[in-house]
Structure formats: C-alpha cells, structure tokens
Design an enzyme around this catalytic site. Sequence first.
Site, short mmCIF file in Angstrom:
data_model
loop_
_atom_site.label_atom_id
_atom_site.label_comp_id
_atom_site.label_asym_id
_atom_site.label_seq_id
_atom_site.Cartn_x
_atom_site.Cartn_y
_atom_site.Cartn_z
N GLU A 1 -29.87 21.07 78.85
CA GLU A 1 -29.77 21.87 77.73
C GLU A 1 -30.24 22.41 77.01
O GLU A 1 -31.36 22.54 75.81
CB GLU A 1 -29.24 20.05 76.49
CG GLU A 1 -30.73 19.67 76.60
CD GLU A 1 -31.17 18.45 77.99
OE1 GLU A 1 -31.86 17.22 77.46
OE2 GLU A 1 -30.27 18.44 78.10
N ASN B 1 -23.34 13.77 75.22
CA ASN B 1 -22.86 13.01 76.29
C ASN B 1 -22.05 11.82 76.29
O ASN B 1 -21.54 11.23 76.69
CB ASN B 1 -23.85 13.53 77.59
CG ASN B 1 -23.36 14.74 77.58
OD1 ASN B 1 -22.69 16.01 77.27
ND2 ASN B 1 -24.45 15.39 77.95
N ASP C 1 -34.71 22.67 73.36
CA ASP C 1 -33.71 22.11 73.72
C ASP C 1 -33.03 21.59 72.74
O ASP C 1 -32.99 21.38 71.74
CB ASP C 1 -34.04 21.46 75.16
CG ASP C 1 -34.92 20.25 74.83
OD1 ASP C 1 -34.89 20.07 73.18
OD2 ASP C 1 -35.37 19.53 75.48
#
Length: 599
Positions: A522, A487, A479
């Site tokens: 992710e 974000n 990930d």
Amino acid sequence: MRQMFARLGYSPLGPALLGIAYFALAVLSLVVARGAHGIAAIWPPSGILLATLLIVPRRAVWRFAMAAIVASLAANLLEGSGFRVAAGFTAANGIEALVATVMLRRRGGRRISFIDPSGLSTFFIATLIAASVSAGLAACISPQPGREFMLAWLSTVWLGMLLVTPLLFAIFEIAVSAKRAVSGRETLNLAGIVVLTVVATGTTFYQSQYPMLFVPMMVIVIAVLRGGMLGGVISIIVVVMLGSLALWLGSGPIFLIRASHESRILFFQFYLLSLFVSALPMATLLAARDRLRINLSERVRLLDQAEAVAHIGHWRINPSDQAIYWSPEVFRIHGLPEGQPPALDQAIDLYHPADRGRVSEAVKRALTDGRPFAFEARLVRSDGAIRHVETQGERVYSSREDAIGLFGLIRDVTEQIEARRVLSDARDAADRSAEAAMLLASTDALTGLANRRRIVEYLDDKLRGAAAGEAQPSIVLFDIDHFKFVNDRYGHDIGDEVLKRVASAAAEGLRNTDLIGRYGGEEFVIILPGTDASSALQIAERVRAKVEASQHEGQPTVTVSLGIASTGGEDTSHSILKRADVALYEAKSAGRNRLRLAS
C-alpha cells in the site's frame, strides 16, 4: 549416322570406296570431254578427294590420300600416259588436294562452312591457290608445257573442286544431321529443280542455233531460291554433266564461237565458273540471312521467356507516328490479350486516376526535354484488379530521321509492394509489441502506475541531472492508513479496489511533470522534478486532500500519511527514499492523515 562415317574413315572400306569412285570419274572425265592436251573440261575427282579429306578425321587423311593416288595413277596409265607423266600428274592432283585441305582445316581441324560468306570466300581462294600449285607442277611434267596447258589444267581442277566439293558437303551434312531428316516436300522440291535444270540445259546445249547460255543461269537462280545451297549446287552439276556431254557430242551454242576446240573448252569452263560465282554466293547470303532470322527468332523467344519469368516487359513509341509497341509481357501485365496495343492516350488512361497526371507529365517531358524518367504507378485492369508497376524510359531517335520516340521497361512490382506492406505491418506490430512489453515491464499491473523499477530508474535519472547542474527534485513517500484493517474487514478484493482508488485520486493532485508509482503493497512514491521543499509540501497536501475526499460506494473511506524529502548534493535514490521513509513514520506517529518534511 555421324558415328558410321567416323568408323568408315578408319576402316579399309572407306579408302577403297574413294579409290573406286576417283578412278571411275577420272576415266569418265577423260573419255567424255578430252581436249587437245588430254585434259577434261572439269575434273570431278579433285572435288571428291578434297571433300573426303575435309570430312574424314584428321588421322585418317593419309589413308584416303593414298587410295586417291593409286586410283589417279591407274587412270592416267589406262588413258595411255607414260609412267613418268602419269606419276607427275598424280602427284600434282594429290598435292593440290593436300594444299587445299591444309588451308581449309588449319583452324583446329574445323570444317569449312559453305553457308558462311567468309567460309565461301576462303574456300574460293584456297582452291584457287591449290589449283595454281597443281597446274605449275603438272606443267613441269607435261610433254607439251606452256601457258595454255597451265591455264587449262588450273581451270579444270579448280572447277572440279568448286563444283563437286560443296555438293558432297551438302549431302554429307544432310546425311549426318541429327536435327531433322529431309522431308518429302523437300525431296519433291529438289526433284523439281533437277527436272527444270535438265529441261533448261537440254534446250540450251542440244542446239547450236541460238546462244541461250543465259537460260541455265536463270534456272540456277531459281534453284538457289527454292533449294538453297544444295539446290544451287545440284543445278550446276546437272549443267556441268549435260553441257560436257553436249561438248563431247559437238553440240551447243559454244560451237557458235569460231575458235579452236581448246578455246571452246576454256570458254565452257569460264561459263561454269560464272555460274558458280553467280549462284553460290547468293545461296550463302540467303543461308546467312535465314540463320540470322532463326537466331533472331530464338533470341526473341528467349527474351520473351526471360521477361515472363522476371515480370518485365519492354515497350517503345514509334518516332514517326508515335504508335506503341508492347512485348508480350506488357500485355500480360496490363491483363490484356496480345494484339494491337492501345494508342498513347488510351495507354495512359489504363493507369489509376490518381496517377494519370504524373504518368502523362513524365512521358511528355521525356518527349520534349529528352530526360530519362522513372516512376511507380498503379494500373487498373479491366476486371478492376490493381497492379503496381515500375516504369522507366528514355528518348530515342529514328535512324533515318530526327523524329523522337521513347523506349522503356515496365515491371510488375505488385508482389514486392505487398511484401513491403506486410513487412511494414509486421514491423509496426513488433514496435507496438516492444512498447507494450516495455510498458508492462515498468508498470504496476493493479494500479496502472509506474512500478518500483521504473520509480528507481526515474529517480536516478533526476539525481544525475541535479548533479550536472539541473534543479533538485523532491520526493513524497506515502501509504494508506490502517490498510491491513481494510483487507481484514472487507477482503482483499475490496482492498485492491481501494488501492486503485487511492492511486487515481493521488494522480489527480499532481502536475504533468510529476511521476507517481506504487512502491510496494500500500506504499506509493511521488517524484517531483525541479521542486523545492515548500512546493513539495503544497503538492503533498493536495494529494492527501484528494485521497481523503475520494469516495466509492461499498468501499471504506481511507486516508494517507506522507513523508516529504528534498534532495541534497550528496543524495542517492536510496538515501533520499530512506529520509522520506523516516518522515512518513513521523507522520504516522503524529496521528496519521498528515505529512511531515524530512530534515
């Protein structure tokens, strides 16, 4: 009109009219042409009675028969016969009519047909048998029995039935026909036949110098050709009437015969029989020919209609000169006006250039080898429109020689071809839609990689292969490091772009046999078929480096942490993913941007 005749058959008026006509003609016949034995040259009442019994309904036959018996008895008594003789002659005439009626109506009550050769021959034989029976009975009653009497009686009543019955039948059929009425031209034609016959018969019978008996026969032949059965019968009746009158007056070529009066009567009767045998069979054959022509014309019309509905035409190549015949539908299929079909080479030139060679070869092979052929080709019409046709044919031989021709069918299948094309396009579109739906169901919408469902299915498949003896797979679970910070700082739009960039960079580091997919958020999974732990570490390191090196203006640089797990003999997709997940968190705990191999 037919209903009127049926009602007349059941009312008292019908039998009364028959009785009056029978009585009048019987008296007239006995007066006009009397022989030595009191027997007329022809007995029309027999023909009238037989025609009536054949026409009226079966249940009304006995009423008319009784009326005729009363009329016959009265006529014989009036002419001076004793009651016993009159009753015997009446019984003989009645029995002859009943015998002929039974023989001619034996098949379900159907009327005899005089335009059918078999019907005419049946009528000829039935009346002969009936007349013979009648003559035998009359000879038993006659005061002067003998062979001459039997022969005279037989010929008299037989001629009455032969000549009068067909005439009345023809008149009846015209009267009750629902199809058409007699036209003015036909009436004028029949009138001309009567006039011509009167002139010919008068010229023949009202002189006793020249034997011109052949003249009425020539006229009767003309009457048959012009007026058919009705014209022939009318012409013969005119000859009978005028000839009988001449015989009564003592005139005519018959008196050139040096013989007794009885012999002259028999000769005259034989002459009338010859007219019947010569004219009516010819009329019947002509009527049968016309009927066949009408039936053939109707069948051709129906065939043309059927071909037009089915878009099928028939064609043939003449065996002698290879001339082509086309049915009307073939012209319509080619888009040409009906007329003279083109020659064989020109007909082949009407096909699409790409199909002409195949068509020409099929036709030539059929003509030489005799093998049936079938092909599908394209016709090019004069307006440029293309029609798809199916053609099949086979070799045929002339009935008179060994020349070879072809016969075949051609069918316009353009609509079927278009329907097949539409169906094929629809099937291809459906297949593409199904593939797109399947791809959509197994693809992550954001990155274009395999989704979680696809990853699990693929991993299960590889694990089943390993259980069956195939090489063991390895997986890499990774990930994006600190993706929440991306974000929060740059926004979710930039985050989505980062996800796509990482997916693309990771895929560049893989082999063609490897599968990478987005597992969620992710998090990504790489399945490495037939890969041991050492090779899996190398591939994972290559993926890590590709991601770290990827750059894009306006996006932050990110790294990934990776956990690698090689499968064992008892692993399931859940267990191996769980071990890879543990290895991933070990990599994160060790500082991120690195990889770890699960134990």
